[in-house]
Design an enzyme around this catalytic site. Structure first.
Site, PDB file in Angstrom:
ATOM      1  N   LYS A 268      32.267 161.869  13.106  1.00 53.07           N
ATOM      2  CA  LYS A 268      32.158 163.001  12.149  1.00 53.07           C
ATOM      3  C   LYS A 268      32.906 162.723  10.850  1.00 53.07           C
ATOM      4  O   LYS A 268      32.532 163.230   9.798  1.00 53.07           O
ATOM      5  CB  LYS A 268      32.662 164.308  12.770  1.00 53.07           C
ATOM      6  CG  LYS A 268      34.153 164.371  13.032  1.00 53.07           C
ATOM      7  CD  LYS A 268      34.453 164.191  14.482  1.00 53.07           C
ATOM      8  CE  LYS A 268      35.883 163.793  14.749  1.00 53.07           C
ATOM      9  NZ  LYS A 268      36.075 163.376  16.129  1.00 53.07           N
TER      10      LYS A 268
ATOM     11  N   GLU B 113      23.896 163.027  16.793  1.00 49.27           N
ATOM     12  CA  GLU B 113      24.004 164.210  17.656  1.00 49.27           C
ATOM     13  C   GLU B 113      25.410 164.340  18.256  1.00 49.27           C
ATOM     14  O   GLU B 113      25.940 165.447  18.405  1.00 49.27           O
ATOM     15  CB  GLU B 113      22.966 164.101  18.781  1.00 49.27           C
ATOM     16  CG  GLU B 113      22.921 165.264  19.721  1.00 49.27           C
ATOM     17  CD  GLU B 113      22.326 166.519  19.091  1.00 49.27           C
ATOM     18  OE1 GLU B 113      21.159 166.478  18.693  1.00 49.27           O
ATOM     19  OE2 GLU B 113      23.042 167.535  18.994  1.00 49.27           O
TER      20      GLU B 113
ATOM     21  N   GLU C 264      45.553 164.155  22.030  1.00 51.77           N
ATOM     22  CA  GLU C 264      46.091 162.809  21.847  1.00 51.77           C
ATOM     23  C   GLU C 264      47.596 162.907  21.599  1.00 51.77           C
ATOM     24  O   GLU C 264      48.109 163.980  21.258  1.00 51.77           O
ATOM     25  CB  GLU C 264      45.428 162.172  20.636  1.00 51.77           C
ATOM     26  CG  GLU C 264      43.934 162.251  20.724  1.00 51.77           C
ATOM     27  CD  GLU C 264      43.249 161.030  20.180  1.00 51.77           C
ATOM     28  OE1 GLU C 264      43.933 160.096  19.765  1.00 51.77           O
ATOM     29  OE2 GLU C 264      42.011 161.033  20.203  1.00 51.77           O
TER      30      GLU C 264
ATOM     31  N   ASP D  61      39.934 167.919  12.088  1.00 54.69           N
ATOM     32  CA  ASP D  61      38.778 167.508  12.906  1.00 54.69           C
ATOM     33  C   ASP D  61      37.678 168.577  12.803  1.00 54.69           C
ATOM     34  O   ASP D  61      36.514 168.264  12.570  1.00 54.69           O
ATOM     35  CB  ASP D  61      39.239 167.347  14.360  1.00 54.69           C
ATOM     36  CG  ASP D  61      38.082 167.101  15.316  1.00 54.69           C
ATOM     37  OD1 ASP D  61      37.682 165.933  15.458  1.00 54.69           O
ATOM     38  OD2 ASP D  61      37.570 168.078  15.905  1.00 54.69           O
TER      39      ASP D  61
ATOM     40  N   LYS E 264      33.697 168.472  11.190  1.00 55.91           N
ATOM     41  CA  LYS E 264      32.506 168.861  11.961  1.00 55.91           C
ATOM     42  C   LYS E 264      31.749 169.977  11.247  1.00 55.91           C
ATOM     43  O   LYS E 264      30.513 169.985  11.231  1.00 55.91           O
ATOM     44  CB  LYS E 264      32.911 169.297  13.363  1.00 55.91           C
ATOM     45  CG  LYS E 264      33.398 168.133  14.215  1.00 55.91           C
ATOM     46  CD  LYS E 264      34.015 168.620  15.501  1.00 55.91           C
ATOM     47  CE  LYS E 264      34.431 167.451  16.396  1.00 55.91           C
ATOM     48  NZ  LYS E 264      35.346 167.869  17.453  1.00 55.91           N
TER      49      LYS E 264
END
Ligand SMILES: NC(=O)c1ccc[n+]([C@@H]2O[C@H](COP(=O)([O-])OP(=O)(O)OC[C@H]3O[C@@H](n4cnc5c(N)ncnc54)[C@H](OP(=O)(O)O)[C@@H]3O)[C@@H](O)[C@H]2O)c1
Length: 426
Positions: free
Chosen positions: A115, A139, A200, A211, A215
């Site tokens: 992404k 996808e 993480e 993140d 997206k």
């Protein structure tokens, strides 16, 4: 080290002709790449196809010692192995961008789950795919375990979608869910997520919303058909949420969720990412743990939701392998060039926490401070009053960010306090 793969089964180099075995050149043999190698033999159950990974690129050859695949640290050797499809599982922007462009220029279909690459270079890559006439599939880049982007792209319904609201990051949903379920602090919930493998060791990209915003940029490009720069979207992390915020959100009839949201009326887009108050009746309110979900609304008010696992090497690899089959079978999804969007933060209700060092205002006093900025209070949590606590929590009717910021400045001045605000879903 150079790899020359056995590709006798495949009679062509660019995937234009069909063969019964699809050869993958794999860029990146980490968690996702290894799952692709492991799942490839059992993936191709349709159309009599078989998938074989013929070569893999790593940075350090010692990292792939236990991998049953010819590995190389030379990208040229991957192209020399004549793959029909390149799977990019490197992460980040470079060298991923350069290698994807090279694959497309050579007429090789590309599948990626990256992404970050798409959020920052999607337009360039999609234009290159368009110019070369080869598929670029992604996808697995958003809610990897729920193949909804390709499904929607084939449906006229997609052209009428006007908003998306989702939980697209499993780490933050897990942390907020655990805080509420186990009544623990943010720090303890994050440590628990790291122990259980849902976060993480360096979770900063997740907990700060970076993140999710990447997206969201990918989703907007795909579903709204406009380009939006991830840094232009209002983005907040979950770090400021306290156990008390969760309690009062419940008292106010909802819950706090890590939300990514965008609504559009071309060319205007309003979008945000951050922890938000979600009413209990909303479909996203019940999505707990690391599960992801997305709600789409069309211009007639029809709502559709997709819920499922957001990440994890195996679900990501299995969606990647679906894309590989589609790309190789030339069921390409074509993308028109997208104009740039005008991005703005939306008007929403707000979940407000007031803490005071010099006495709390009562409900009517708070309402009157808000009203001076044309902001209206919908309801106030009574938990704090009943317990004689030091805070006040309330929900407002929809207003702009600059209005709520003026309200918090005025409330802070009146109480020598510190107000915190998060968006709420209507
Ligand atoms: N993990 C998930 O659950 C998940 C879910 C959805 C999407 N994704 C996406 O999938 C992609 C891969 O994620 P991952 O978790 O598999 O990452 P990872 O475990 O860190 O693996 C990255 C791989 O790429 C190689 N690599 C990195 N930079 C390189 C370079 N400059 N030259 C050559 N090789 C290089 C690494 O080689 P070395 O080991 O030698 O350094 C390693 O084999 C990312 O875009 C991620 O966002 C991951």
């Amino acid at each position: 080290m150079t790899v020359v793969a056995d590709h006798a089964v495949v009679a062509q180099s660019n995937g234009r002709e069909r063969s019964s075995e699809i050869h993958i050149g794999l860029l990146g043999v980490g968690r996702v790449g290894r799952a692709v190698v492991r799942l490839a033999p059992s993936a191709a159950k349709v159309a009599g196809q078989r998938i074989r990974v013929v070569s893999g690129l790593v940075r350090d050859l010692r990292s792939g010692r236990d991998c049953p695949l010819p590995l190389t640290d030379d990208p040229g050797a991957i192209f020399a192995s004549a793959p029909q499809v390149i799977v990019e599982a490197l992460g980040g922007t470079e060298p991923a961008r350069t290698l994807v462009l090279e694959a497309l220029a050579r007429g090789i279909a590309v599948v990626t789950a990256n992404k970050t690459l798409l959020a920052y270079h999607g337009e360039e890559l999609l234009a290159a795919a368009w110019a070369a006439g080869v598929p670029l599939r992604y996808e697995a880049s958003v809610i990897a375990g729920v193949p909804f982007l390709g499904t929607l792209a084939r449906r006229p319904f997609a052209a009428n979608i006007t908003s998306i609201t989702g939980i697209v990051n499993g780490t933050t949903n897990y942390v907020l869910s655990e805080m509420r379920r186990a009544r623990i602090s943010y720090a303890d919930a994050l440590a628990e997520a790291q122990r259980c493998g849902y976060a993480e060791a360096d979770a900063s990209k997740d907990v700060n919303g970076f993140d999710a915003v990447e997206k969201l940029a990918v989703l907007v490009r795909q579903l709204a058909g406009v380009r939006v720069a991830a840094p232009a979207i209002e983005t907040r992390g979950i770090g400021g949420i306290t156990a008390a915020d969760h309690e009062h959100a419940a008292e106010l009839g909802g819950t706090i969720k890590p939300i990514a949201s965008a609504a559009w009326d071309h060319p205007q887009i309003s979008a945000f990412v951050g922890p938000s108050f979600v009413p209990a009746a909303h479909p996203l309110a019940k999505i707990e743990g690391s599960t992801n979900g997305i709600c789409l609304r069309d211009r007639d008010g029809r709502e559709v939701s997709f819920i499922g696992p957001g990440a994890g090497p195996d679900v990501t690899a299995s969606t990647i392998l679906d894309d590989v089959l589609e790309a190789a079978l030339e069921r390409a999804l074509w993308h028109e060039p997208a104009p740039a969007a005008n991005t703005a933060a939306p008007s929403t209700p707000w979940f407000v926490r007031l803490a005071s060092r010099s006495g709390l205002l009562d409900g009517p006093e708070i309402a009157s401070v808000c009203a001076r900025q044309n902001v209206w209070v919908e309801r106030t949590s009574s938990l704090d009053t009943r317990r004689g606590g030091e805070g006040r929590w309330l929900l407002t009717y929809p207003c702009r960010r600059d209005q709520i910021e003026r309200v918090t400045t005025a409330l802070n001045a009146a109480t020598n306090g510190e107000a915190a605000v998060w968006r709420a879903l209507a």
